[in-house]
Design an enzyme around this catalytic site. Sequence first.
Site, mmCIF file in Angstrom:
data_model
loop_
_atom_site.group_PDB
_atom_site.id
_atom_site.type_symbol
_atom_site.label_atom_id
_atom_site.label_comp_id
_atom_site.label_asym_id
_atom_site.label_seq_id
_atom_site.Cartn_x
_atom_site.Cartn_y
_atom_site.Cartn_z
ATOM 1 N N ASP A 196 0.235 -8.003 -5.203
ATOM 2 C CA ASP A 196 -1.210 -7.990 -4.949
ATOM 3 C C ASP A 196 -1.528 -8.893 -3.763
ATOM 4 O OD1 ASP A 196 -3.900 -7.278 -6.976
ATOM 5 O OD2 ASP A 196 -4.134 -8.403 -5.115
ATOM 6 N N LEU A 197 -2.280 -8.342 -2.830
ATOM 7 C CA LEU A 197 -2.609 -9.069 -1.599
ATOM 8 C C LEU A 197 -3.414 -10.335 -1.865
ATOM 9 C CD1 LEU A 197 -3.675 -6.153 0.761
ATOM 10 C CD2 LEU A 197 -1.660 -7.600 1.018
ATOM 11 N N ALA A 251 -4.960 -2.195 1.771
ATOM 12 C CA ALA A 251 -6.305 -2.667 2.147
ATOM 13 C C ALA A 251 -7.349 -2.054 1.231
ATOM 14 C CB ALA A 251 -6.625 -2.264 3.594
ATOM 15 N N GLN A 252 -8.505 -2.681 1.182
ATOM 16 C CA GLN A 252 -9.718 -2.011 0.700
ATOM 17 C C GLN A 252 -10.136 -1.196 1.925
ATOM 18 O OE1 GLN A 252 -12.532 -0.248 0.184
ATOM 19 N NE2 GLN A 252 -13.718 -1.895 1.134
ATOM 20 N N TYR A 294 -15.814 -4.249 6.600
ATOM 21 C CA TYR A 294 -14.417 -3.803 6.729
ATOM 22 C C TYR A 294 -13.908 -4.062 8.147
ATOM 23 C CZ TYR A 294 -10.625 -0.396 7.445
ATOM 24 O OH TYR A 294 -9.437 0.210 7.786
ATOM 25 N N GLY A 313 0.818 -1.218 0.000
ATOM 26 C CA GLY A 313 0.000 0.000 0.000
ATOM 27 C C GLY A 313 0.848 1.261 0.000
ATOM 28 N N THR A 350 -7.277 -1.047 13.169
ATOM 29 C CA THR A 350 -8.079 0.173 13.061
ATOM 30 C C THR A 350 -9.080 0.339 14.200
ATOM 31 O OG1 THR A 350 -9.905 1.158 11.794
ATOM 32 C CG2 THR A 350 -9.509 -1.167 11.427
#
Length: 338
Positions: free
Chosen positions: A58-59, A82-83, A149, A8, A125
């Site tokens: 790519d994850l 992340a998305q 999420y 990222g 998060t």
Amino acid sequence: MKTAFITGITGQDGAYLAKLLLSKGYEVHGGVRRISHPETTRLDLLGITRDIHLHEFDLGEPNNIFRTIRDLKPDEFYNLAAQSFVGSSWDLPAYTADVDGMAVVRILDTLRTVSPETRFYQASTSEMFGLVQEVPQRETTRLYPRSPYGVAKVYGHYITMNYRESFGMHASSGILFNHESPLRGKEFVTRKITLGLAAIARGGNAAVELGNMDSKRDWGFAGDYVDGMWRMLQQDEPDDYVLATGVTTTIRDFFTYAAEALDMNLDWVGEGEQETAIDRKSGRLVMKVNPKFYRPAEVELLIGDATKARNALGWEAQTSVRDLAAMMAKADFDAQAA
Ligand code: NAP
Ligand code: G4F
């Protein structure tokens, strides 16, 4: 020279972290996924694109992750990809689970197999606190995610803890509360507000359309928070830390701070779906509520307690929410000069 790999790296935090690590003398590598038009805008804005090494990454692709780690064996690995947009996670729940949850174990298991000495950072998060069970939220607060999420990030958080405890890996999670900057993605509420207000201040006439004005966030500056990530990986022992300012603010108040920085003075009129904001000087409508931006389930209140980070890492947020709103509003106003 230490080496670091950042997933990222093209995102908001990735760009600031890359800049910080370069300033500390690291050799910085980063993962970029294949898209039709390679996007290094943030790295370009910070003037560091030529100083870093970019790898196709790519994850979702286990062998790609494996080869990258096997070939590089970095000293430090920061998993920031992340998305990351909560709102989209209801439309992309399975994808979000894969990229924000399963990918974490792909990375950890590869590290365990081919580079067990690498220190690992997971971007956890405050969204994991969701329907908050304690105020303020700290490392020990029970998690109650409110979005696909948040649920995916809970998996990433616990699997990081589990690999640390199972295999003695130096794996840490930063439980970061919202952090913003002029590099913030345009769909997040702070940047949507500062972009919209800057356009109005430049003569535009489209009011900013927002959803829930009452939710509260603990907003800090991203540049401060990447320093906390780095500090976590410099500790002898891995652990989990909250990074937050300890101040919470409604969307409405953030909007007001950004408007004031652009010399607007607002009158707030109405409530709920009828709520609007009008600039007293020009008489123009600058904000109206549009229910299409409401979420299926909302996180109403976030406020973090970063005492552990302050004591163990010597980390403290340096930027007030008012200064942050002004920084972002002025940056967007200046960028729209042309
Ligand atoms: P961001 O600006 O949205 O950046 C996300 C990055 O992930 C971008 O570089 C993106 O690449 C990359 N990415 C997305 N899907 C990927 C995939 N399948 N494979 C590889 N790369 C992929 O997010 P941010 O604000 O910097 O946040 C960084 C991390 O911290 C995220 O994990 C986020 O969930 C977490 N976090 C953020 C906050 C916050 O307030 N900012 C708070 C707590 C936690 P493209 O450039 O190609 O899109
Ligand atoms: O800016 P937001 O989209 O950020 P949110 O959902 O708090 O998520 C961000 O912070 C998390 C940390 O807690 C990160 F993990 C995550 O990756 C991301 O960086 O929304 C903030 C609040 C919400 O309550 C939302 O309902 O603003 C409210 N809001 C009101 N109107 C809006 C809008 N949000 C967006 N994006 N757009 C609106 O029009």
